[in-house]
Design a protein around this motif. Structure first.
Motif, mmCIF file in Angstrom:
data_model
loop_
_atom_site.group_PDB
_atom_site.id
_atom_site.type_symbol
_atom_site.label_atom_id
_atom_site.label_comp_id
_atom_site.label_asym_id
_atom_site.label_seq_id
_atom_site.Cartn_x
_atom_site.Cartn_y
_atom_site.Cartn_z
ATOM 1 N N ASP A 9 0.824 -1.213 0.000
ATOM 2 C CA ASP A 9 0.000 0.000 0.000
ATOM 3 C C ASP A 9 0.859 1.264 0.000
ATOM 4 O O ASP A 9 0.469 2.283 -0.562
ATOM 5 N N LEU A 10 2.034 1.189 0.588
ATOM 6 C CA LEU A 10 2.938 2.335 0.592
ATOM 7 C C LEU A 10 3.551 2.534 -0.791
ATOM 8 O O LEU A 10 3.660 3.665 -1.271
ATOM 9 N N VAL A 11 3.931 1.454 -1.437
ATOM 10 C CA VAL A 11 4.465 1.548 -2.800
ATOM 11 C C VAL A 11 3.388 2.101 -3.734
ATOM 12 O O VAL A 11 3.649 2.973 -4.567
ATOM 13 N N ARG A 12 2.147 1.632 -3.581
ATOM 14 C CA ARG A 12 1.042 2.128 -4.397
ATOM 15 C C ARG A 12 0.837 3.618 -4.183
ATOM 16 O O ARG A 12 0.677 4.383 -5.133
ATOM 17 N N ALA A 13 0.863 4.047 -2.925
ATOM 18 C CA ALA A 13 0.671 5.473 -2.625
ATOM 19 C C ALA A 13 1.786 6.311 -3.246
ATOM 20 O O ALA A 13 1.520 7.381 -3.807
ATOM 21 N N LYS A 14 3.018 5.843 -3.176
ATOM 22 C CA LYS A 14 4.129 6.595 -3.764
ATOM 23 C C LYS A 14 4.022 6.623 -5.293
ATOM 24 O O LYS A 14 4.280 7.647 -5.927
ATOM 25 N N ALA A 15 3.608 5.495 -5.898
ATOM 26 C CA ALA A 15 3.409 5.464 -7.349
ATOM 27 C C ALA A 15 2.286 6.418 -7.746
ATOM 28 O O ALA A 15 2.399 7.146 -8.743
ATOM 29 N N ASP A 16 1.211 6.444 -6.974
ATOM 30 C CA ASP A 16 0.117 7.388 -7.230
ATOM 31 C C ASP A 16 0.602 8.825 -7.072
ATOM 32 O O ASP A 16 0.200 9.710 -7.830
ATOM 33 N N PHE A 17 1.460 9.052 -6.090
ATOM 34 C CA PHE A 17 2.039 10.383 -5.888
ATOM 35 C C PHE A 17 2.809 10.819 -7.137
ATOM 36 O O PHE A 17 2.649 11.940 -7.618
ATOM 37 N N LEU A 18 3.650 9.925 -7.648
ATOM 38 C CA LEU A 18 4.448 10.253 -8.837
ATOM 39 C C LEU A 18 3.553 10.533 -10.042
ATOM 40 O O LEU A 18 3.808 11.476 -10.804
ATOM 41 N N ALA A 19 2.497 9.748 -10.206
ATOM 42 C CA ALA A 19 1.574 9.961 -11.319
ATOM 43 C C ALA A 19 0.828 11.287 -11.156
ATOM 44 O O ALA A 19 0.624 12.019 -12.137
ATOM 45 N N THR A 20 0.434 11.601 -9.946
ATOM 46 C CA THR A 20 -0.276 12.852 -9.689
ATOM 47 C C THR A 20 0.649 14.044 -9.883
ATOM 48 O O THR A 20 0.246 15.082 -10.418
ATOM 49 N N GLU A 21 1.886 13.898 -9.485
ATOM 50 C CA GLU A 21 2.876 14.957 -9.694
ATOM 51 C C GLU A 21 3.066 15.221 -11.199
ATOM 52 O O GLU A 21 3.131 16.375 -11.628
#
Length: 96
Positions: A9-21
């Motif tokens: 879930d942490l990796v997913r959140a960071k990947a979502d962060f990068l996509a949102t950025e």
């Protein structure tokens, strides 16, 4: 970089962060230049502003989710863990 067993879930959140950025970067390129906005010479459309506000709010929520994740409490080397998380998130983004 050692295997730190980063929660999915942490990796997913960071990947979502990068996509949102990346989304914010793209949205910024679609809007009038900030110098024109600041000078009152232009302004984003209501749709552009709404899309920006939504992406910005998502980025802030993801930041909180990542920074307050319970996994960090058991991490000995935070800089190393951040680097490992970034690598795992980038790999996830690359995989689609």
């Amino acid at each position: 970089m050692p295997d730190l067993d980063i929660p999915d879930d942490l990796v997913r959140a960071k990947a979502d962060f990068l996509a949102t950025e990346a989304r914010l970067d793209a949205l910024g390129r679609e809007q009038p230049p900030s110098r024109q906005i600041a000078a009152g010479e232009a302004e984003p459309t209501p749709e552009q502003q709404a899309a920006w506000d939504e992406a910005w709010a998502r980025l802030q929520a993801l930041t909180t989710e990542i920074q307050t994740h319970t996994w960090w409490a058991g991490v000995d080397n935070v800089p190393e863990a951040r680097a490992a998380l970034m690598a795992a998130a980038k790999e996830r983004v690359a995989q689609g």
